[in-house]
Motif scaffolding. Structure first.
Motif: not given
Length: 358
Positions: A208-211, A252-255, A288-293
């Motif tokens: 949530e700190s990503i503009p 996702h993948e423990e993250k 980085e998780s977007q676009g992967l559904s």
């Protein structure tokens, strides 16, 4: 996340002694009845989660003073978390891990902790039975929500052996150990959706700190303190009855990659004038998780968890094409577009609304 249960560690009492001394220094100006080592790590030869449980027992008039003193020392006040007269606080020092509670002297929740400890210290057969139950649950990979509920029967057996609580008090303890409206982790093909925990603060802040993540929100990027406040609120709200704020972490993948949530209108299944209860939905995922559904997969798993019948709504800025496409993929119907609804970050914002009944 599976529960970890270890064989008894003879260092646990010394860990408690060190923590107790530190707590006592923070509470020097507050009258305390006692500071007690409770939970399974306080019972010699009992298998336990390697977490030191500590009850700071005070008279009722001194509860707020004790909490305030610890908050001033950097502890986080988590509230009662659904258990009256037991106030949870998170110690910023978690080495070793610990749970700290400010408890009211004489309250049955306090007597519960002491009765379990003292009974197990004096009854080797019950101690070993309890330990075997916990080890078996851990071996099956049981998560913490289900773990607390699954050992409820043996805890009732221990408390009945102690013979210090009334039937009404035993029933209340049994009810408190049920998961209620909290959710066991939900596994999809690629994800795990689970309840928030305080250890999520850093990951929540990083999200949530990503503009760009708050581009279409009414707030600027979150500070670390704001992130902590949001996670504390989510943890507290997960224990509310009825639960109107439902928010889960997505892994996702423990993250930790995001979160999905809903704010549900309180009341009966059917509200005023025969209208369905209403739920506003939201979701937020790392770039980085977007676009992967993954967000769609998470929402498809999340929505069925909400009590139906229910009118779901996704409201978004029309420029937020990601949210618009998500609503359409989930089968929501566009019901309205209002121009210049409010001013945010120096510009007038339109509002697009999608709805669906489940």
């Amino acid at each position: 996340m599976s529960v970890k249960v270890d064989a008894y560690n003879p260092q646990w009492p010394s860990f408690f002694t060190a923590i107790k001394a530190r707590l006592a220094s923070h509470l020097a100006s507050v009258p305390t009845v006692s500071i007690e080592h409770v939970g399974s790590t306080s019972v010699p030869d009992l298998a336990a989660k390697p977490i030191i449980d500590i009850d700071i027992i005070v008279t009722r008039p001194n509860v707020r003073g004790a909490i305030n003193a610890l908050v001033a020392a950097g502890f986080t006040d988590l509230g009662e978390l659904g258990i009256e007269d037991r106030h949870a606080l998170r110690d910023p020092d978690q080495s070793p891990p610990r749970n700290i509670y400010v408890c009211v002297e004489g309250a049955f929740q306090t007597r519960n902790h002491l009765a379990v400890r003292d009974t197990l210290r004096g009854n080797a057969a019950l101690r070993d039975e309890y330990g075997q139950v916990k080890l078996a649950l851990a071996a099956r990979g049981t998560n913490i929500v289900d773990y607390v509920e699954a050992k409820g029967d043996v805890l009732q057996k221990i408390l009945k052996e102690a013979d210090l609580l009334s039937e009404e008090e035993l029933a209340a303890i049994h009810a408190a150990n049920l998961k209620g409206q909290r959710f066991s982790p939900v596994k999809t093909k690629r994800l795990v959706l689970r309840e928030f925990v305080m250890a999520d603060v850093q990951a929540f802040y990083e999200l949530e700190s990503i503009p760009e993540m708050v581009r279409y929100q009414n707030w600027p990027p979150r500070t670390m303190e704001q992130a902590r406040e949001e996670v504390v609120k989510t943890v507290k709200d997960s224990n509310a009855r009825p639960r109107t704020h439902v928010e889960l972490a997505v892994v996702h993948e423990e993250k930790f990659i995001g979160r999905v949530g809903a704010m549900i209108s309180p009341g009966d299944d059917v509200g005023r004038e025969g209208k369905l209860k209403h739920a506003d939905l939201w979701f937020s995922f790392r770039p980085e998780s977007q676009g992967l559904s993954l967000a769609t997969e998470a929402m498809e798993a999340f929505i069925p968890l909400l009590a139906s019948p229910l009118e779901l709504e996704i409201e978004c800025d029309p420029r937020n094409t990601g949210s618009v496409k998500m609503a359409e993929r989930l089968g929501f119907r566009k019901v309205g577009l209002t121009e210049k609804v409010y001013e945010s970050k120096g510009e007038w914002v339109d509002s697009m609304v999608y709805q669906k009944v489940v």
